[in-house]
Design a protein around this motif. Structure first.
Motif, PDB file in Angstrom:
ATOM      1  N   VAL A  15       0.735  -1.361   0.171  1.00  0.00           N
ATOM      2  CA  VAL A  15       0.030   0.085  -0.023  1.00  0.00           C
ATOM      3  C   VAL A  15       1.072   1.508   0.128  1.00  0.00           C
ATOM      4  O   VAL A  15       0.582   2.066  -0.704  1.00  0.00           O
ATOM      5  N   LEU A  16       1.948   1.235   0.696  1.00  0.00           N
ATOM      6  CA  LEU A  16       2.844   2.298   0.830  1.00  0.00           C
ATOM      7  C   LEU A  16       3.723   2.689  -0.638  1.00  0.00           C
ATOM      8  O   LEU A  16       3.733   3.713  -1.044  1.00  0.00           O
ATOM      9  N   ILE A  17       3.947   1.370  -1.157  1.00  0.00           N
ATOM     10  CA  ILE A  17       4.778   1.417  -2.407  1.00  0.00           C
ATOM     11  C   ILE A  17       3.852   2.130  -3.390  1.00  0.00           C
ATOM     12  O   ILE A  17       4.142   2.974  -4.158  1.00  0.00           O
ATOM     13  N   GLU A  18       2.548   1.631  -3.606  1.00  0.00           N
ATOM     14  CA  GLU A  18       1.701   2.120  -4.586  1.00  0.00           C
ATOM     15  C   GLU A  18       1.221   3.375  -4.466  1.00  0.00           C
ATOM     16  O   GLU A  18       1.039   4.103  -5.405  1.00  0.00           O
ATOM     17  N   SER A  19       1.253   3.511  -3.174  1.00  0.00           N
ATOM     18  CA  SER A  19       0.799   5.105  -2.793  1.00  0.00           C
ATOM     19  C   SER A  19       1.789   6.154  -3.364  1.00  0.00           C
ATOM     20  O   SER A  19       1.395   7.281  -4.022  1.00  0.00           O
ATOM     21  N   ILE A  20       3.038   5.845  -3.065  1.00  0.00           N
ATOM     22  CA  ILE A  20       3.971   6.704  -3.359  1.00  0.00           C
ATOM     23  C   ILE A  20       4.369   6.471  -5.134  1.00  0.00           C
ATOM     24  O   ILE A  20       4.595   7.897  -5.749  1.00  0.00           O
ATOM     25  N   SER A  21       4.027   5.314  -5.612  1.00  0.00           N
ATOM     26  CA  SER A  21       4.315   5.290  -7.054  1.00  0.00           C
ATOM     27  C   SER A  21       3.077   6.120  -7.859  1.00  0.00           C
ATOM     28  O   SER A  21       3.275   6.824  -8.782  1.00  0.00           O
ATOM     29  N   ASN A  22       1.977   6.193  -7.110  1.00  0.00           N
ATOM     30  CA  ASN A  22       0.783   6.961  -7.780  1.00  0.00           C
ATOM     31  C   ASN A  22       0.914   8.466  -7.523  1.00  0.00           C
ATOM     32  O   ASN A  22       0.536   9.277  -8.442  1.00  0.00           O
ATOM     33  N   VAL A  23       1.682   8.981  -6.206  1.00  0.00           N
ATOM     34  CA  VAL A  23       1.692  10.440  -6.223  1.00  0.00           C
ATOM     35  C   VAL A  23       2.735  10.996  -7.090  1.00  0.00           C
ATOM     36  O   VAL A  23       2.781  12.007  -7.473  1.00  0.00           O
ATOM     37  N   ILE A  24       3.977  10.398  -7.241  1.00  0.00           N
ATOM     38  CA  ILE A  24       4.834  10.613  -8.174  1.00  0.00           C
ATOM     39  C   ILE A  24       4.663  10.459  -9.725  1.00  0.00           C
ATOM     40  O   ILE A  24       5.407  10.974 -10.507  1.00  0.00           O
ATOM     41  N   ARG A  25       3.555  10.042 -10.068  1.00  0.00           N
ATOM     42  CA  ARG A  25       3.204  10.137 -11.623  1.00  0.00           C
ATOM     43  C   ARG A  25       3.324  11.083 -12.262  1.00  0.00           C
ATOM     44  O   ARG A  25       3.887  11.305 -13.240  1.00  0.00           O
ATOM     45  N   PRO A  26       2.482  12.501 -11.900  1.00  0.00           N
ATOM     46  CA  PRO A  26       2.600  13.695 -12.555  1.00  0.00           C
ATOM     47  C   PRO A  26       4.217  13.997 -12.643  1.00  0.00           C
ATOM     48  O   PRO A  26       4.558  14.724 -13.749  1.00  0.00           O
ATOM     49  N   GLY A  27       4.918  13.941 -11.553  1.00  0.00           N
ATOM     50  CA  GLY A  27       6.389  14.204 -11.728  1.00  0.00           C
ATOM     51  C   GLY A  27       7.302  13.594 -12.682  1.00  0.00           C
ATOM     52  O   GLY A  27       7.873  14.006 -13.540  1.00  0.00           O
ATOM     53  N   THR A  28       6.843  12.236 -12.773  1.00  0.00           N
ATOM     54  CA  THR A  28       7.671  11.484 -13.690  1.00  0.00           C
ATOM     55  C   THR A  28       7.327  11.738 -15.206  1.00  0.00           C
ATOM     56  O   THR A  28       8.112  11.669 -16.187  1.00  0.00           O
ATOM     57  N   LEU A  29       5.976  11.926 -15.345  1.00  0.00           N
ATOM     58  CA  LEU A  29       5.808  12.395 -16.593  1.00  0.00           C
ATOM     59  C   LEU A  29       6.145  13.564 -17.165  1.00  0.00           C
ATOM     60  O   LEU A  29       6.636  13.793 -18.417  1.00  0.00           O
ATOM     61  N   ALA A  30       6.250  14.678 -16.224  1.00  0.00           N
ATOM     62  CA  ALA A  30       6.651  15.923 -16.551  1.00  0.00           C
ATOM     63  C   ALA A  30       8.149  15.793 -17.003  1.00  0.00           C
ATOM     64  O   ALA A  30       8.818  16.363 -17.878  1.00  0.00           O
ATOM     65  N   ILE A  31       9.122  14.951 -15.864  1.00  0.00           N
ATOM     66  CA  ILE A  31      10.415  14.939 -15.883  1.00  0.00           C
ATOM     67  C   ILE A  31      10.887  14.177 -17.348  1.00  0.00           C
ATOM     68  O   ILE A  31      11.919  14.474 -18.032  1.00  0.00           O
ATOM     69  N   ARG A  32      10.294  13.015 -17.517  1.00  0.00           N
ATOM     70  CA  ARG A  32      10.458  12.512 -18.720  1.00  0.00           C
ATOM     71  C   ARG A  32      10.400  13.227 -19.941  1.00  0.00           C
ATOM     72  O   ARG A  32      11.288  12.968 -20.806  1.00  0.00           O
ATOM     73  N   LEU A  33       9.418  13.808 -20.225  1.00  0.00           N
ATOM     74  CA  LEU A  33       9.402  14.746 -21.355  1.00  0.00           C
ATOM     75  C   LEU A  33      10.460  15.662 -21.631  1.00  0.00           C
ATOM     76  O   LEU A  33      11.153  15.755 -22.573  1.00  0.00           O
ATOM     77  N   SER A  34      10.620  16.581 -20.244  1.00  0.00           N
ATOM     78  CA  SER A  34      11.309  17.675 -20.509  1.00  0.00           C
ATOM     79  C   SER A  34      12.885  17.085 -20.431  1.00  0.00           C
ATOM     80  O   SER A  34      13.611  17.672 -21.269  1.00  0.00           O
TER      81      SER A  34
END
Length: 223
Positions: free
Chosen positions: A142-161
């Protein structure tokens, strides 16, 4: 050297003005007139691309609504156009900045989360614990999935830029070293830069597609 290398990504240094962000709206001037030339090659090719994307996104979203893929096709088109603009000289690459990529990723992710936790609360809870997880590992999952869910917008933005910055930095670095390269190696340097430009064109298409597909997958998890 480092300041000169990164200066091409500063919105206020290309033409010593702060209106370089308006490069993102050039498509509103260029693209609409092309659709009036019916049936033009551009419109035929673009219709085929959008139809293919619609069929693929429709499978990923599993939605019963006809216009559910429109926002993702529009997102793909906007990012693709801005990525291509950055390949032309003296045009500001807006997709290389977190200010643009995070602005695209964060509102979409927030809307998915608000809709999912409001309308499908139990379904969202089941996503926090993968099927077949042992009972002793459930709190950690639950902790791992919650963290991975929260950082999704950051990973999307960082990947593209990051992908947009990497290729442009390499092209800028090779261009700055051309003055110190012997004349016998200039032809090799030009060939290498042309190959890198072709690679950057492919990266522009791939990254816009990856951004749109990942956003589509994130939306399918809340249904």
């Amino acid at each position: 050297m480092m300041m000169n290398l990164f200066s091409s990504f500063d919105p206020s240094t290309n033409f010593n003005t702060s209106i370089n962000w308006f490069s993102s709206t050039i498509g509103l001037i260029i693209l609409p007139p092309l659709f009036w030339l019916v049936p033009s090659r551009f419109s035929v090719i673009w219709n085929k691309i959008t139809l293919t994307l619609h069929q693929e996104f429709k499978v990923l979203t599993n939605s019963k609504y006809q216009g559910s893929t429109l926002i993702f096709i529009s997102l793909f088109t906007f990012i693709l156009f801005n990525n291509f603009l950055g390949l032309f000289p003296y045009i500001f690459t807006s997709s290389s900045h977190m200010a643009l990529t995070l602005t695209l990723a964060l509102p979409l992710w927030l809307s998915f989360m608000i809709y999912g936790w409001t309308m499908n609360t139990m379904h969202m809870f089941t996503h926090l614990v993968p099927q077949g997880t042992p009972g002793i590992l459930m709190p950690f999952m639950v902790l791992i999935e919650s963290i991975s869910n929260v950082i999704r917008p950051g990973t999307l933005a960082i990947r593209l830029s990051a992908n947009m910055i990497a290729g442009h930095l390499l092209l800028t670095l090779l261009g700055n070293t051309s003055s110190s390269v012997p004349s016998s190696l200039i032809s090799i340097l030009i060939i290498v830069q042309i190959l890198l430009l072709i690679l950057e064109t492919a990266v522009s298409i791939i990254q816009s597609y990856v951004f749109a597909v990942l956003t589509t997958l994130y939306s399918s998890e809340v249904n």
